[in-house]
Design a protein around this motif. Structure first.
Motif, PDB file in Angstrom:
ATOM      1  N   ARG A 167      30.751  39.763  36.322  1.00 34.91           N
ATOM      2  CA  ARG A 167      29.299  39.794  36.137  1.00 34.91           C
ATOM      3  C   ARG A 167      28.811  41.240  36.074  1.00 34.91           C
ATOM      4  N   GLU A 168      27.554  41.404  35.639  1.00 32.83           N
ATOM      5  CA  GLU A 168      27.016  42.753  35.456  1.00 32.83           C
ATOM      6  C   GLU A 168      27.004  43.555  36.750  1.00 32.83           C
ATOM      7  N   ASN A 169      26.655  42.917  37.845  1.00 34.68           N
ATOM      8  CA  ASN A 169      26.716  43.548  39.166  1.00 34.68           C
ATOM      9  C   ASN A 169      27.641  42.686  40.018  1.00 34.68           C
ATOM     10  N   PRO A 170      28.953  42.972  40.039  1.00 32.45           N
ATOM     11  CA  PRO A 170      29.897  42.093  40.737  1.00 32.45           C
ATOM     12  C   PRO A 170      29.606  42.007  42.231  1.00 32.45           C
ATOM     13  N   ARG A 171      29.819  40.817  42.768  1.00 35.81           N
ATOM     14  CA  ARG A 171      29.551  40.565  44.180  1.00 35.81           C
ATOM     15  C   ARG A 171      30.829  40.704  45.007  1.00 35.81           C
ATOM     16  N   ASP A 172      30.652  40.844  46.314  1.00 32.40           N
ATOM     17  CA  ASP A 172      31.804  40.861  47.212  1.00 32.40           C
ATOM     18  C   ASP A 172      32.581  39.562  47.112  1.00 32.40           C
ATOM     19  N   MET A 173      31.873  38.448  46.933  1.00 33.09           N
ATOM     20  CA  MET A 173      32.542  37.162  46.826  1.00 33.09           C
ATOM     21  C   MET A 173      33.286  37.001  45.498  1.00 33.09           C
ATOM     22  N   ASP A 174      32.871  37.729  44.470  1.00 32.60           N
ATOM     23  CA  ASP A 174      33.613  37.712  43.204  1.00 32.60           C
ATOM     24  C   ASP A 174      34.997  38.321  43.408  1.00 32.60           C
ATOM     25  N   ALA A 175      35.044  39.416  44.165  1.00 33.73           N
ATOM     26  CA  ALA A 175      36.333  40.041  44.467  1.00 33.73           C
ATOM     27  C   ALA A 175      37.206  39.096  45.277  1.00 33.73           C
ATOM     28  N   GLN A 176      36.594  38.436  46.249  1.00 31.98           N
ATOM     29  CA  GLN A 176      37.353  37.494  47.075  1.00 31.98           C
ATOM     30  C   GLN A 176      37.884  36.338  46.244  1.00 31.98           C
ATOM     31  N   GLU A 177      37.037  35.798  45.379  1.00 28.50           N
ATOM     32  CA  GLU A 177      37.438  34.671  44.528  1.00 28.50           C
ATOM     33  C   GLU A 177      38.583  35.047  43.595  1.00 28.50           C
ATOM     34  N   THR A 178      38.492  36.240  43.018  1.00 29.18           N
ATOM     35  CA  THR A 178      39.538  36.689  42.095  1.00 29.18           C
ATOM     36  C   THR A 178      40.864  36.833  42.823  1.00 29.18           C
ATOM     37  N   TYR A 179      40.828  37.448  43.983  1.00 31.45           N
ATOM     38  CA  TYR A 179      42.058  37.581  44.774  1.00 31.45           C
ATOM     39  C   TYR A 179      42.625  36.212  45.130  1.00 31.45           C
ATOM     40  N   ASP A 180      41.770  35.328  45.613  1.00 37.72           N
ATOM     41  CA  ASP A 180      42.231  33.989  46.022  1.00 37.72           C
ATOM     42  C   ASP A 180      42.864  33.244  44.852  1.00 37.72           C
ATOM     43  N   THR A 181      42.312  33.412  43.664  1.00 38.17           N
ATOM     44  CA  THR A 181      42.813  32.716  42.477  1.00 38.17           C
ATOM     45  C   THR A 181      44.230  33.149  42.114  1.00 38.17           C
ATOM     46  N   PHE A 182      44.528  34.428  42.297  1.00 36.98           N
ATOM     47  CA  PHE A 182      45.814  34.948  41.829  1.00 36.98           C
ATOM     48  C   PHE A 182      46.774  35.346  42.957  1.00 36.98           C
ATOM     49  N   SER A 183      46.408  35.070  44.191  1.00 36.47           N
ATOM     50  CA  SER A 183      47.222  35.536  45.317  1.00 36.47           C
ATOM     51  C   SER A 183      48.531  34.775  45.488  1.00 36.47           C
ATOM     52  N   GLN A 184      48.609  33.548  44.973  1.00 33.08           N
ATOM     53  CA  GLN A 184      49.836  32.779  45.126  1.00 33.08           C
ATOM     54  C   GLN A 184      50.975  33.345  44.289  1.00 33.08           C
ATOM     55  N   ASN A 185      50.626  34.006  43.200  1.00 25.26           N
ATOM     56  CA  ASN A 185      51.642  34.616  42.324  1.00 25.26           C
ATOM     57  C   ASN A 185      51.141  35.997  41.932  1.00 25.26           C
ATOM     58  N   PRO A 186      51.134  36.931  42.885  1.00 24.82           N
ATOM     59  CA  PRO A 186      50.467  38.229  42.677  1.00 24.82           C
ATOM     60  C   PRO A 186      51.115  39.069  41.585  1.00 24.82           C
ATOM     61  N   PRO A 187      50.299  39.863  40.892  1.00 23.82           N
ATOM     62  CA  PRO A 187      50.811  40.742  39.844  1.00 23.82           C
ATOM     63  C   PRO A 187      51.442  42.002  40.425  1.00 23.82           C
ATOM     64  N   ASP A 188      52.095  42.779  39.551  1.00 27.40           N
ATOM     65  CA  ASP A 188      52.646  44.073  39.949  1.00 27.40           C
ATOM     66  C   ASP A 188      51.605  45.180  39.820  1.00 27.40           C
ATOM     67  N   ALA A 189      50.597  44.939  38.966  1.00 29.63           N
ATOM     68  CA  ALA A 189      49.580  45.954  38.710  1.00 29.63           C
ATOM     69  C   ALA A 189      48.313  45.266  38.228  1.00 29.63           C
ATOM     70  N   VAL A 190      47.205  45.998  38.266  1.00 31.25           N
ATOM     71  CA  VAL A 190      45.909  45.489  37.793  1.00 31.25           C
ATOM     72  C   VAL A 190      45.393  46.419  36.706  1.00 31.25           C
ATOM     73  N   ILE A 191      44.892  45.830  35.618  1.00 31.16           N
ATOM     74  CA  ILE A 191      44.280  46.597  34.535  1.00 31.16           C
ATOM     75  C   ILE A 191      42.825  46.166  34.407  1.00 31.16           C
ATOM     76  N   ALA A 192      41.920  47.132  34.425  1.00 30.15           N
ATOM     77  CA  ALA A 192      40.506  46.859  34.169  1.00 30.15           C
ATOM     78  C   ALA A 192      40.188  47.286  32.753  1.00 30.15           C
ATOM     79  N   CYS A 193      39.505  46.429  32.012  1.00 30.06           N
ATOM     80  CA  CYS A 193      39.079  46.762  30.653  1.00 30.06           C
ATOM     81  C   CYS A 193      37.625  46.350  30.507  1.00 30.06           C
ATOM     82  N   GLY A 194      36.720  47.327  30.496  1.00 28.71           N
ATOM     83  CA  GLY A 194      35.303  47.009  30.410  1.00 28.71           C
ATOM     84  C   GLY A 194      34.448  48.130  30.954  1.00 28.71           C
ATOM     85  N   GLY A 195      33.239  47.784  31.341  1.00 29.03           N
ATOM     86  CA  GLY A 195      32.326  48.761  31.906  1.00 29.03           C
ATOM     87  C   GLY A 195      32.582  48.951  33.388  1.00 29.03           C
ATOM     88  N   GLY A 196      31.629  49.582  34.063  1.00 26.47           N
ATOM     89  CA  GLY A 196      31.799  49.866  35.480  1.00 26.47           C
ATOM     90  C   GLY A 196      31.997  48.627  36.328  1.00 26.47           C
TER      91      GLY A 196
END
Length: 387
Positions: free
Chosen positions: A70-99
Motif C-alpha cells: 500500500r501507499e503507506n505500508p502498515r506494521d501489520m502489512d509487514a507482519q502479514e507478509t512475513y507470516d505468509t512466507f515464513s514456512q518456506n523462507p527465501p534466501d534474499a528479499v528484493i524490493a521493486c517500487g517506490g519508498g
C-alpha cells in the motif's frame, strides 16, 4: 553542523541505464537461489517487473512475488507478509517500487532473522541480527530508501508513523536505473520529486548535518531544482538521470544527517489521513523552510541559490525568503494539492497533529526550535494558503 561525525556506507550502488536487467547477476552474487520480490500492483504487471523476473530466471533463481504493498505500508502489512512466507523462507528479499515497497521489504527482511514479530523491532536499534540480504530497486525518484537505515511504517492502531531503525537494515545492493523513470505517471513524478527535494533541503539545514552530507545535499538540490519540471513534463533522458541521481544523493545525505520539521508534520498527516508522503512534504516544505530561515540565514540562502534564485544585489535573508517562494511556485506548477484539499483535514485536527509532531524522533534536528504551538501555527498557515 556537527564537527565530529562517522560515515560508513555498507550499501553497494549500481547506477546507470540497463542496470535493471542485471538483477539476476547481483542476486547471484549474494548467494541467493530463492528470493521474495516485494512490489505493488501498479509495478507488478509492467515491463519493469518483467525485466526483473527474466533476469532472475536467466540465473535459475526461483522467486515468489508479493504485490500488495500500500501507499503507506502498515506494521501489520509487514507482519502479514512475513507470516505468509515464513514456512518456506527465501534466501534474499528484493524490493521493486517506490519508498513504500522498499520500506516494507526492508522490514520483512529483518523479520526473517529477528524473531518474526514486528512489535519487537519497530523502535530504533532493536535488531539483534542482520536482515536477509536485500536488494532495492527504486522505480521513482523520491524516497532514497534504497540507501537508508530505516523502514518507515504506519502503526495502524496508533495512526502514526514509526520506523525499524538500525544500521543493519541498510540494503546490500541498490539498483538505480534511470530508465525505469520513463513510465512514472506525472502526479507521482511530481510528488516523489518534491519528496526528494525535501530530503535534500532538510539534510542540509538540520542540526545534524556534516560536511559530507552538506556536499551531497547541495548537489541533490541543484540537480532536482534544475530538472524536476522537465522530468515531470517530458521524461527526457537527461532529466531522468538527474532526478534518479538527485534522489539517491538526497537519500544518502539525510540518512547520515537527519530530516526535520517538514517530516514531523508530513508524517503526522500521513499517519492520520494516509496522505501520500511526497504530497505532504511538498505542502509543508515552504512554510517550515520560511520559519527556519532566521535560525540559519546562510544555509537557507545556499539552498535558494542552488535552486536557481537570482542572487544579484540581494541580501542573504532576501535570497532565502525567495527560496521559499520558489518552492511554493514549483508545487503550484506541479499541480500538487494544498492542505485544504486533503480529504478529512480540518482546523480541528491541528492540535492532535501537533501533538504527534512533538513525538517525532527528528524534532530536535530542526534548525529552529519547534513547540506544539509552533506546529499548530504552521498547520494553520498551510491550511489558509491559497494560490
Amino acid at each position: 553542523m556537527k564537527k565530529d561525525f562517522t560515515f560508513s556506507m555498507s550499501t553497494r550502488i549500481e547506477f546507470g541505464e540497463g542496470k535493471l536487467s542485471r538483477t539476476g547477476d547481483y542476486t547471484e552474487e549474494l548467494n541467493a537461489s530463492r528470493v521474495l520480490v516485494i512490489t505493488d500492483k501498479g509495478i507488478a504487471g509492467t515491463e519493469i517487473m518483467g525485466k526483473v523476473k527474466n533476469s532472475l530466471a536467466s540465473k535459475n533463481i526461483k522467486y515468489e512475488i508479493y504485490d500488495k504493498v500500500r501507499e503507506n505500508p502498515r506494521d501489520m502489512d509487514a507482519q502479514e507478509t512475513y507470516d505468509t512466507f515464513s514456512q518456506n523462507p527465501p534466501d534474499a528479499v528484493i524490493a521493486c517500487g517506490g519508498g513504500s515497497s522498499m520500506d516494507l521489504a526492508k522490514a520483512v527482511a529483518a523479520l526473517f532473522t529477528n524473531g518474526g514479530k514486528i512489535s519487537e523491532i519497530i523502535n530504533p536499534n532493536k535488531l539483534k541480527r542482520k536482515p536477509l540480504p536485500t536488494i532495492c530497486i527504486p522505480t521513482t525518484a523520491g524516497t532514497g530508501s534504497e540507501v537508508t537505515s530505516f523502514a518507515v511504517l504506519t502503526l495502524e492502531k496508533e495512526q502514526r508513523k514509526s520506523s525499524v531503525f538500525d544500521d543493519k537494515i541498510r540494503p546490500d545492493i541498490a539498483i538505480n536505473d534511470p530508465e525505469v523513470l520513463k513510465s512514472v505517471p506525472k502526479s507521482i513524478g511530481a510528488a516523489t520529486g518534491m519528496d526528494a527535494l525535501t530530503h535534500a533541503i532538510e539534510a542540509y539545514t538540520c542540526r545534524l548535518s556534516t560536511p559530507l552530507t552538506d556536499a551531497m545535499a547541495l548537489y541533490a538540490i541543484k540537480n532536482i531544482g534544475e530538472n524536476i519540471l522537465d522530468f515531470v513534463e517530458t521524461k527526457s533522458d537527461e532529466s531522468c538521470r538527474a532526478m534518479m541521481l538527485g534522489s539517491l544523493m538526497a537519500g544518502i545525505a539525510f540518512g547520515f544527517s537527519d530530516i526535520a520539521g517538514v517530516h514531523c508534520m508530513a508524517e503526522a498527516l500521513g499517519g492520520m489521513y494516509d496522505t501520500p508522503h511526497g504530497v505532504a512534504n511538498s505542502i509543508f516544505l515552504p512554510f517550515v523552510f520560511e520559519y527556519n530561515i532566521e535560525a540559519d540565514i546562510k544555509k537557507h540562502r545556499d539552498v535558494a541559490a542552488a535552486l536557481g534564485v537570482d542572487t544579484n544585489g540581494k541580501s542573504d535573508r532576501q535570497i532565502a525568503f525567495e527560496g521559499a517562494e520558489w518552492i511554493r511556485d514549483m508545487s503550484e506548477r506541479l499541480e500538487i494539492k494544498n492542505l485544504k484539499e486533503i480529504e478529512g483535514v480540518t482546523p480541528e485536527c491541528f492540535e492532535l497533529l501537533a501533538e504527534k509532531c512533538m513525538k517525532n524522533v527528528s524534532l530536535k534536528s530542526n534548525a529552529r526550535e519547534l513547540s506544539k504551538e509552533d506546529f499548530i501555527m504552521l498547520y494553520k498557515k498551510a491550511y489558509e494558503y491559497t494560490r
